[in-house]
Design a protein around this motif. Sequence first.
Motif, PDB file in Angstrom:
ATOM      1  N   THR A 149      17.789  -5.504  -1.674  1.00 47.73           N
ATOM      2  CA  THR A 149      18.143  -5.013  -0.349  1.00 47.73           C
ATOM      3  C   THR A 149      17.486  -3.656  -0.105  1.00 47.73           C
ATOM      4  N   THR A 150      17.326  -3.297   1.167  1.00 47.89           N
ATOM      5  CA  THR A 150      16.537  -2.117   1.510  1.00 47.89           C
ATOM      6  C   THR A 150      17.326  -1.111   2.344  1.00 47.89           C
ATOM      7  N   VAL A 151      16.923   0.137   2.210  1.00 41.65           N
ATOM      8  CA  VAL A 151      17.469   1.236   3.003  1.00 41.65           C
ATOM      9  C   VAL A 151      16.292   2.035   3.548  1.00 41.65           C
ATOM     10  N   ILE A 198       0.841  -1.201   0.000  1.00 45.41           N
ATOM     11  CA  ILE A 198       0.000   0.000   0.000  1.00 45.41           C
ATOM     12  C   ILE A 198       0.878   1.254   0.000  1.00 45.41           C
ATOM     13  N   MET A 199       1.938   1.255   0.795  1.00 45.03           N
ATOM     14  CA  MET A 199       2.836   2.414   0.858  1.00 45.03           C
ATOM     15  C   MET A 199       3.534   2.671  -0.481  1.00 45.03           C
ATOM     16  N   GLU A 200       3.742   1.626  -1.270  1.00 41.55           N
ATOM     17  CA  GLU A 200       4.336   1.805  -2.602  1.00 41.55           C
ATOM     18  C   GLU A 200       3.413   2.586  -3.528  1.00 41.55           C
ATOM     19  N   LYS A 251      12.776   1.234  -6.067  1.00 35.58           N
ATOM     20  CA  LYS A 251      11.378   1.484  -5.743  1.00 35.58           C
ATOM     21  C   LYS A 251      11.288   1.921  -4.287  1.00 35.58           C
ATOM     22  N   ILE A 252      10.135   2.462  -3.913  1.00 33.85           N
ATOM     23  CA  ILE A 252       9.986   2.972  -2.549  1.00 33.85           C
ATOM     24  C   ILE A 252       8.574   2.733  -2.026  1.00 33.85           C
ATOM     25  N   ALA A 253       8.502   2.394  -0.753  1.00 36.95           N
ATOM     26  CA  ALA A 253       7.252   2.345   0.006  1.00 36.95           C
ATOM     27  C   ALA A 253       7.363   3.468   1.032  1.00 36.95           C
ATOM     28  N   HIS A 254       6.485   4.463   0.951  1.00 37.19           N
ATOM     29  CA  HIS A 254       6.716   5.650   1.794  1.00 37.19           C
ATOM     30  C   HIS A 254       5.415   6.303   2.232  1.00 37.19           C
ATOM     31  N   LYS A 255       5.557   7.232   3.170  1.00 38.36           N
ATOM     32  CA  LYS A 255       4.428   8.043   3.643  1.00 38.36           C
ATOM     33  C   LYS A 255       4.906   9.458   3.912  1.00 38.36           C
ATOM     34  N   GLY A 265      10.384   6.392   4.417  1.00 41.45           N
ATOM     35  CA  GLY A 265      10.049   5.165   3.714  1.00 41.45           C
ATOM     36  C   GLY A 265      11.167   4.151   3.638  1.00 41.45           C
ATOM     37  N   ILE A 266      10.848   3.072   2.959  1.00 44.08           N
ATOM     38  CA  ILE A 266      11.790   1.986   2.682  1.00 44.08           C
ATOM     39  C   ILE A 266      12.120   2.031   1.192  1.00 44.08           C
TER      40      ILE A 266
END
Length: 331
Positions: free
Chosen positions: A291-293, A241-243, A261-265, A283-284
């Motif tokens: 891998t994620t930051v 959903i955040m994506e 790509k990013i999942a954020h708010k 966000g992520i």
Amino acid sequence: MLNTLLLAAALSGPASFADRAALQKDLTAIAAASDGKVGVCALEALDAEPVCVHGTERFPIQSVMKFIVSAVVLNEVDQNRLKLTDIIRVKPEDISPGPQEFADMIRAKGEYPATIEELMRRSIVDSDSTSIDVLLQRIGGLAKVQEFLKQRKVEGLRIDRNERDLQSEFSGLKWQPSYAAAGKFEAAVKAAPPAQKDQALEAYLKDPRDTSTPAAMVQFLKRLAAGEFLSAASTQKLLSIMEQTVTGKDRLRAGLPQSWKIAHKTGTSASWRGRAATTNDVGIMTAPDGTTVAIAVFIADSKQSSSERGAIIAKAARAVTAAFQGNRQKS
């Protein structure tokens, strides 16, 4: 495809920033370009120290709270106390300040039957305030959110008010049921004495309620993505959903390389006398190898334009991904 990316990430070893000191310098320079106070942190692994500017100072989070409350809602789903398909009948008296597209739909229909999942999507993707306040009421209020954070030993992050109370107090008002009617809240804000709004803004910027440190936020994001808070299905649901977030397109998302790509708010306050109290994005960010930051950028009390504030946040994302990419190229 996803499993291939995860396998590649595992085989290449833990990811880290190529030059943490250089990234720190870059983020410090980016923060200095703002006339407001900027807090930023980036965290590539839970066992690492985040790279931060003003990382331990508190910043108002505004609508960033919506993804955190949604995590609590999904925990209720995991505990079989709610279902994503449960229906809540949202009525005109339930409307909160903020984006009014959903509110107008509710008023036009007289009542709108929304699923738990739809309300989560509206609150995160569109930053709809009515949706998150309805969900808060459904799970048992703010005490349930605070219990969730306490049980998981989340420190440095607070959620103390729903959107109705927060946005009212921001303008020096106290929420009244009549404000749910079309245009009534906006009229009350416009009619409030300037001195009252001056005082409210100063109080808001000093208030520890509904705040987070950038360091606490990236820890929360990383732990969420790692599956520490929710089931695998609920974690994936929330990140998915955040994506889809459509707000803040000129912020973190604008600073990402095309292959990321990013999942954020996002979180954004109203402005008063040209002062934007809060401009946030957290966000992520996911690299091509899976891998994620985690990243959090908060800007408080700025007189710069919306586009200038967005550009600062985008530059922070660009600096973080470049530092991560540089390390990848050397490995």
